[in-house]
Each structure stands twice: as C-alpha cells, then as structure tokens.
Design an enzyme around this catalytic site. Structure first.
Site, short mmCIF file in Angstrom:
data_model
loop_
_atom_site.label_atom_id
_atom_site.label_comp_id
_atom_site.label_asym_id
_atom_site.label_seq_id
_atom_site.Cartn_x
_atom_site.Cartn_y
_atom_site.Cartn_z
N ASP A 289 0.86 -1.18 0.00
CA ASP A 289 0.00 0.00 0.00
C ASP A 289 0.91 1.24 0.00
O ASP A 289 2.10 1.15 0.28
CB ASP A 289 -0.90 -0.03 1.23
CG ASP A 289 -1.96 1.07 1.20
OD1 ASP A 289 -2.21 1.63 0.12
OD2 ASP A 289 -2.51 1.37 2.28
N ASP A 291 -0.17 5.02 1.19
CA ASP A 291 -0.40 5.83 2.39
C ASP A 291 -0.39 4.97 3.64
O ASP A 291 -1.12 3.98 3.73
CB ASP A 291 -1.74 6.57 2.27
CG ASP A 291 -1.74 7.57 1.14
OD1 ASP A 291 -1.21 8.67 1.31
OD2 ASP A 291 -2.25 7.23 0.05
N ASP A 472 -1.71 -1.01 5.68
CA ASP A 472 -2.13 -0.53 7.00
C ASP A 472 -3.63 -0.31 7.12
O ASP A 472 -4.14 -0.11 8.21
CB ASP A 472 -1.43 0.81 7.28
CG ASP A 472 -2.07 1.95 6.50
OD1 ASP A 472 -2.49 2.95 7.11
OD2 ASP A 472 -2.16 1.83 5.26
#
Length: 524
Positions: A289, A291, A472
């Site tokens: 991922d 961000d 996250d």
C-alpha cells in the site's frame, strides 16, 4: 471461469452469448495475414513503381496493416491500402486470377500467399481465449466465431477448435448474404441472429479497432477489447467497454468470510528479523500500500510525499524481485509520487494497473460507473462544501469523503450525507477506510483480486514464488484475506478492527527497515 470482474459483468448484464473474432482473439494468424499482405503489396508497389518511374512506400505492418486492413474483408483491405498510396484499380471479380491488376486479383494473390504461409507455419492459438470459451460453454453460454476471412473453417479445423463454437459467420457467409464489413456491425448481428439471442444479451470479444467499433455500433451489451498489440487506449477510444491484455484461465474466488482467520493486530508477531523463516526458500512478489505504508498518514493527501530514502529502497528491491504498489489513489497519482519505472502500479484499488514495458490495463470493469461517480461528486461538493474540514476527493474510479479534519460533532452529518448520496446510485457501493468513506463501483473487485490478477498476469503463480502484501488500511484486509494460506500478509500499525494479517510492522520506518533487509537477503 475467467477474470471475476468479467464474470460479474456477464452476470450483471444478463449475457447469454459470446461472440469471438478469430484472428487476434482465438488464433494467432494475424502475423501470418500481415506477412501475406506485405509480401503481396510490396511486390506490386515495386513493380508498379518501376513501370511509372515512381517510388511507392512499402506496407508497414505496424501502422498500415492495423489502420487499413486488419479485421475487415479482404477486398476492402486491398481498396483501403491502395487508396492510402493514391492508387485506384478496377474491382474485377472473385474469379480473377491471383495477381491480376484488379482489387479482386490482388486480394486473391494475398490469399494464395496466406495459404502457403499457413501450411509452412501451422496455426497457433491463444490459450486464454480457448480456456475461457470452453468454460463458458460448460456454464451454458452460447458461442459464435466471426471472421472476415474465407479461410475461417480451415483455420479452426487446423487448430482443432471447430466444436468450440456453435455458429460461424465468416467471409464466405458474408459474401453469400451481402453483409457489410467492419466497422459495420452486420457480421455480429448475423451471429446473434443465428444464436437466437438479442444484441443486448451478447458480448463481443475483439482485438481490431474496426471490430470494437462494430460491436459498439451493433448495440451489444458488452464489448471486450483484447489488447494483443499495446493499443489499449485506441481500443477504448473506438468503443471497447473493457480492455484486457489476456483472459486469465483460472477462477479467482473471494475467500468466504467465515473461513478468514482474524485476530487483534496488536498481538501479531513482528515481521522484522524473520525474513528467512517467512520466505521458506522462495522468491517474494511484494505488494505494498502507499499511504500509511510507504509514507506516514497526513491530514492533506497531497502532502504524502515519498522520501528519497524509501524510493531508493524500493528501487533496489525491484531489482531482485517483482514489486507492485496497490493503492486507493489514482494510478497516475501514485505512479507520479513514487517515480520508479521498474515497479507495477495498481491504482483505484486495482481497477487501473500499469507496469514496465508499456503495460496498462483496467481489469476491474469500472468504466461503466463513471457517469454515476460524476453525478455523486457534484452532489457531494454541493452538500459538503460548507462543512469545515470535509474533503471530497475525486479519483478516476472512486470518491473519497475525508472527515479526518472535521469536528467530532459534525462527523455523523458528513457520513449521513455521503450515505444518502450513495443510496441514489446502484452502480456504487461504500468502501471503508481510515477516517474516510469511499464511493466505489459496485463490482466484485478489490485489492485482493488485483493482487491475484497481477500474480497470474505476470506468471508468478509458481511453486518458487511467494506473494507478500504489506498494508495498513481496512481496504488492505481484502488482500490479507486473499493471501491466507498462500502468502505473507503484514499489517503496518493498527486499525480499529481485527485483521486477517499474519505479521506486523510498527511504522513506515519499520517497513523501510524490513524492505532493506529483504533486499539484502535476496542479493545473497
């Protein structure tokens, strides 16, 4: 079954029949055709030029063949190409001897050369199409093959595919019925007539620009462009609803929720210092991922800038194993932020994918949701522009309503507006995230399926490869679930729900430390 998004579209649009073009979709005879055309035209232009004391530019397979000849009836191809060189010939008749200086005579000579080349080289097929068509037949869908070529039956016989298609509408049938060639939709309409279904119940599979134009003109429920020659943008511009580089041959299923093991993220073991045990002697394919994984979460998404040191780490890792960034951001946006040309990028939760060697495809079928997203964006902007801290972020295939900077007593109001707007469009569905609510295309496609798609597309479904996903966000849980039992999933930090991840890293700094150690281990 093939790609899940494709199967979803077939179901959503109530598709009952599939129509496949022959050359470039089922069989790989386009190269043979192109070489036969070039052999015929180059010799004719040279001979004519010597007679007229003039130099004619030879046929270019890369440009002229695709523009003037590919996918259309033979004599039309002769006429089109000659016109591009300022030459007009008498039509002649189909009985003209091969090589006679007429449209028919040159077309017949091309066919002679084609038959010779076919005998020399045989017929190659596209296994992805053959597997897909066979699976669809077993599922009860009807199938037809269309072709401008009069050699269609002999090509199918040589490839052993005659029984795969119930209906054949080729150059012979077109001549008998007086059907117009592509981009007119006549040949496709005749196929559905023989299959006894309506165009709005059928899907067209084409690789030629004129073919996707014909499918769109015929009012077919779905026009699928097969990008065999790096022309994805052109296929879309000419009418393709979906563009695929190939049709994967195995089903990518969702993991049933009752089979997904979840636990408290805080209790997960750290992935640091466990690389050898994690890899088990295999080479990783790493999915990340953006961000919160490669950059810290910030209040303004535009300020989530990748550090030079993280970029250096990613560059080195991509030199020793496949690396892809899978993000909810637009693909072009995350690609611009990362600035590395040896990575793969899956933006919009995997609806838009690019990579090295001019790879670009949009495998999720989300283009149909763009009108609904446009309308929803307008209404959200109108209703939320006065709420301080609210941000309506439009992406190509999603709208993110951010409420991280909204006062606590106004968060519920923002969410109610977003949910109210969402309820007006059946083409859209909600997507959770950290302090955001996304409006996404209502299709069975997510980061987990994008990972599976990339693994298959890049031929990484091998015993010596192990997929690894690091993320996250709640949107990364789909990828964690998809890899349970077959890969490594690592949660960065924590979120408010239980996780399907197996391991944990505390922060972006630990992600970088882990990736650097992984690179060092692989270089050994």
């Amino acid at each position: 079954m093939s790609q899940p998004h494709l199967f979803d579209l077939l179901e959503l649009r109530n598709i009952k029949a599939l129509i496949f073009d022959l050359d470039g979709v089922i069989t790989q005879t386009a190269r043979v055709h192109a070489n036969a055309w070039k052999r015929m035209f180059d010799a004719y232009l040279l001979q004519r030029g010597q007679r007229e004391d003039k130099v004619y530019e030879p046929l270019s397979i890369a440009t002229d063949y695709r523009r003037y000849i590919d996918g259309i009836p033979r004599y039309d191809g002769v006429r089109n190409f000659l016109a591009s060189r300022g030459i007009t010939l008498p039509e002649g008749t189909p009985e003209d001897a091969p090589g006679k200086e007429t449209v028919a005579g040159l077309g017949n000579l091309k066919n002679t050369y084609f038959q010779e080349l076919l005998q020399e080289g045989g017929v190659d097929v596209y296994p992805d199409t053959v597997a897909f068509a066979g699976e669809m037949r077993r599922r009860g869908l009807r199938t037809a093959v269309i072709s401008a070529s009069k050699n269609c039956q002999s090509i199918l016989a040589a490839a052993g595919l005659e029984k795969l298609f119930e209906v054949r509408v080729d150059g012979i049938v077109s001549a008998e019925l007086g059907l117009k060639g592509k981009p007119a939709p006549d040949i496709f309409l005749e196929a559905v007539r023989r299959l006894q279904v309506k165009p709005e119940q059928a899907a067209v599979f084409e690789d030629a620009l004129a073919g996707v134009e014909a499918g769109k003109a015929g009012g077919f429920a779905l026009v699928v462009g097969l990008d065999r020659t790096s022309e994805a943008n052109e296929l879309k511009e000419h009418g393709a609803d979906v563009v695929l580089q190939k049709i994967p041959s195995h089903t990518m299923k969702n993991t049933p929720q009752n089979q997904v093991r979840k636990k408290d993220g805080i209790t997960l073991p750290s992935a640091l210092n466990q690389i050898e045990a994690l890899l088990q002697g295999k080479t990783p394919a790493v999915f990340l991922d953006y961000d919160g994984c490669l950059t810290p979460i910030v209040k303004d998404p535009d300020k989530a800038i990748l550090s030079d040191s993280m970029r250096h780490t990613l560059r080195q890792l991509a030199e020793v194993c496949p690396v892809a960034v899978v993000s909810g951001r637009d693909r072009a946006n995350v690609e611009k932020l990362v600035q590395l040309d040896n990575l793969y990028y899956a933006g919009s939760h995997g609806f838009d994918i690019s990579g090295p060697d001019n790879m670009h495809t949009e495998p999720g079928g989300a283009a149909a949701a763009i009108p609904a997203l446009d309308k929803a964006q307008t209404e959200l902007n109108e209703r939320l522009h006065q709420v301080q801290g609210a941000l309506v972020e439009r992406k190509r295939y999603a709208i993110a309503v951010h409420y991280r900077n909204v006062a606590d007593d106004q968060v519920d109001d923002v969410l109610k507006v977003a949910q109210d707007v969402l309820s007006k469009y059946k083409e859209l569905k909600p997507g959770p995230g950290k302090k955001i609510l996304e409006l996404k295309p209502n299709l069975d496609w997510h980061k987990g399926k994008a990972v599976h798609w990339l693994l298959e597309e890049l031929e990484l479904n091998k015993p010596g490869i192990i997929p690894m996903y690091i993320g996250d966000d709640l949107t990364d849980e789909d990828a964690f679930a998809a890899l349970q039992g077959q890969g490594i999933s690592i949660l960065v930090g924590e979120h408010d729900e239980e996780t399907a991840a197996d391991f944990r890293l505390e922060s972006v700094d630990e992600v970088q430390e882990f990736l650097a150690a992984l690179t060092k281990y692989l270089k050994k």
